[in-house]
Design an enzyme around this catalytic site. Structure first.
Site, PDB file in Angstrom:
ATOM      1  N   GLY A  13       0.787  -1.233   0.000  1.00  0.00           N
ATOM      2  CA  GLY A  13       0.000   0.000   0.000  1.00  0.00           C
ATOM      3  C   GLY A  13       0.815   1.276   0.000  1.00  0.00           C
ATOM      4  N   MET A  91      -4.776  -6.205  -6.818  1.00  0.00           N
ATOM      5  CA  MET A  91      -4.327  -7.229  -7.758  1.00  0.00           C
ATOM      6  C   MET A  91      -5.432  -8.208  -8.152  1.00  0.00           C
ATOM      7  SD  MET A  91      -1.414  -5.963  -8.209  1.00  0.00           S
ATOM      8  CE  MET A  91      -0.439  -7.113  -9.185  1.00  0.00           C
ATOM      9  N   LEU A  94     -11.115  -6.643 -12.111  1.00  0.00           N
ATOM     10  CA  LEU A  94     -12.517  -6.282 -11.878  1.00  0.00           C
ATOM     11  C   LEU A  94     -13.296  -6.426 -13.190  1.00  0.00           C
ATOM     12  CD1 LEU A  94     -11.829  -3.134  -9.683  1.00  0.00           C
ATOM     13  CD2 LEU A  94     -12.797  -5.303  -8.883  1.00  0.00           C
ATOM     14  N   ASN A 108      -6.513   4.003 -11.830  1.00  0.00           N
ATOM     15  CA  ASN A 108      -5.584   2.918 -11.518  1.00  0.00           C
ATOM     16  C   ASN A 108      -4.175   3.392 -11.795  1.00  0.00           C
ATOM     17  OD1 ASN A 108      -4.657   0.216 -10.978  1.00  0.00           O
ATOM     18  ND2 ASN A 108      -4.472  -0.115 -13.178  1.00  0.00           N
ATOM     19  N   HIS A 110      -0.523   1.778 -12.935  1.00  0.00           N
ATOM     20  CA  HIS A 110       0.047   0.567 -13.523  1.00  0.00           C
ATOM     21  C   HIS A 110       1.547   0.792 -13.742  1.00  0.00           C
ATOM     22  CE1 HIS A 110       0.116  -3.192 -15.674  1.00  0.00           C
ATOM     23  NE2 HIS A 110       0.829  -2.600 -16.616  1.00  0.00           N
ATOM     24  N   GLU A 175       6.004   6.503  -9.046  1.00  0.00           N
ATOM     25  CA  GLU A 175       4.580   6.251  -8.792  1.00  0.00           C
ATOM     26  C   GLU A 175       4.083   7.135  -7.646  1.00  0.00           C
ATOM     27  OE1 GLU A 175       3.200   2.143  -8.633  1.00  0.00           O
ATOM     28  OE2 GLU A 175       4.995   1.480  -9.665  1.00  0.00           O
TER      29      GLU A 175
HETATM   30  C1  GAR Z   1       2.764  -0.821  -7.624  1.00  0.00           C
HETATM   31  O1  GAR Z   1       3.980  -0.881  -8.316  1.00  0.00           O
HETATM   32  C2  GAR Z   1       1.603  -0.710  -8.595  1.00  0.00           C
HETATM   33  O2  GAR Z   1       1.884   0.065  -9.726  1.00  0.00           O
HETATM   34  C3  GAR Z   1       1.416  -2.153  -8.970  1.00  0.00           C
HETATM   35  O3  GAR Z   1       1.578  -2.868  -7.777  1.00  0.00           O
HETATM   36  C4  GAR Z   1       2.474  -2.147  -6.917  1.00  0.00           C
HETATM   37  C5  GAR Z   1       1.792  -1.956  -5.583  1.00  0.00           C
HETATM   38  O4  GAR Z   1       2.666  -1.396  -4.641  1.00  0.00           O
HETATM   39  N1  GAR Z   1       0.132  -2.378  -9.533  1.00  0.00           N
HETATM   40  C6  GAR Z   1      -0.137  -3.307 -10.433  1.00  0.00           C
HETATM   41  O5  GAR Z   1       0.693  -4.079 -10.861  1.00  0.00           O
HETATM   42  C7  GAR Z   1      -1.577  -3.354 -10.888  1.00  0.00           C
HETATM   43  N2  GAR Z   1      -1.755  -4.291 -11.925  1.00  0.00           N
HETATM   44  P1  GAR Z   1       2.091  -0.691  -3.344  1.00  0.00           P
HETATM   45  O6  GAR Z   1       1.132  -1.689  -2.681  1.00  0.00           O
HETATM   46  O7  GAR Z   1       3.303  -0.468  -2.499  1.00  0.00           O
HETATM   47  O8  GAR Z   1       1.407   0.564  -3.755  1.00  0.00           O
END
Ligand code: GAR
Length: 196
Positions: A13, A91, A94, A108, A110, A175
């Site tokens: 998160g 993950m 939906l 979202n 990605h 991110e």
């Molecule tokens: C992040 O890198 C996000 O972009 C990716 O999962 C990670 C979550 O990290 N999302 C995906 O791959 C969605 N398909 P976090 O829980 O530390 O934010």
């Protein structure tokens, strides 16, 4: 009135945390609830400690019945009267049944420069393809996986000797800048893509 945001997480998160920490008094939106399919998600613990409401709906008892899983989420969300959903490392795929009513109101993040590398293992695939540049994308969610109008992207160089982990860590730093910046603009009414 501030826009009421629900944030969906499955793991640590860190993106959720970046969003929550950015939503100060000056922000057009406020975090109202953190949702997870995983009761052990680090993000849920952090949210509880931060005094946020949390909802956990374990997907496993629903097996392949995605609609029933999503129905349970929808029901749990009703009391929170959300304006917006931010998927932040959520993950579970939906279905259109869940996504369509939220069209234009679900974001979202990605970990790739969409439209490249939809789906999983984006960093490994970018390295295998010999990319010199990689990054992350915030987009509006549509029923097609990792598709939908792009609200922002941040780029990072791929460096000599990078592994999927070192590349992922470099992207994650971006991110944490991109998602809060996009959410702030979006909730203020600006949907033009932000390119960092
Ligand atoms: C992040 O890198 C996000 O972009 C990716 O999962 C990670 C979550 O990290 N999302 C995906 O791959 C969605 N398909 P976090 O829980 O530390 O934010």
């Amino acid at each position: 009135m501030k826009k009421r945001v629900g944030i969906f997480v499955s793991g640590g998160g860190s993106n959720m945390r970046a969003l929550v920490e950015d939503m100060d008094a000056t922000h057009p939106a406020a975090p109202v609830v953190v949702v997870s399919n995983n009761e052990n998600a680090g993000g849920i613990t952090w949210a509880q400690e931060a005094g946020l409401a949390t909802v956990v709906v374990d997907h496993r008892p629903y097996g392949r019945d995605r609609a029933a899983f999503e129905g349970a989420i929808n029901e749990a969300l009703l009391p929170y009267d959300l304006d917006l959903i931010c998927l932040a490392g959520f993950m579970r795929v939906l279905t259109a049944g869940f996504v369509t009513p939220w069209r234009g109101r679900m974001l979202n993040i990605h970990p790739s420069l969409l439209p490249k590398y939809r789906g999983l293992h984006t960093h490994t695939r970018a390295l295998e393809a010999g990319e010199t540049e990689h990054g992350c994308t915030v987009h509006l969610v549509t029923p097609e996986l990792d598709d939908g109008p792009i609200l922002g992207q941040a780029r990072v160089p791929v460096e000599e000797g990078d592994t999927p982990d070192t590349l992922a860590a470099r992207v994650l730093v971006q991110e944490h800048k991109l998602y809060p910046a996009v959410l702030r603009r979006f909730t203020a009414g600006d949907s033009t893509p932000l390119m960092l």
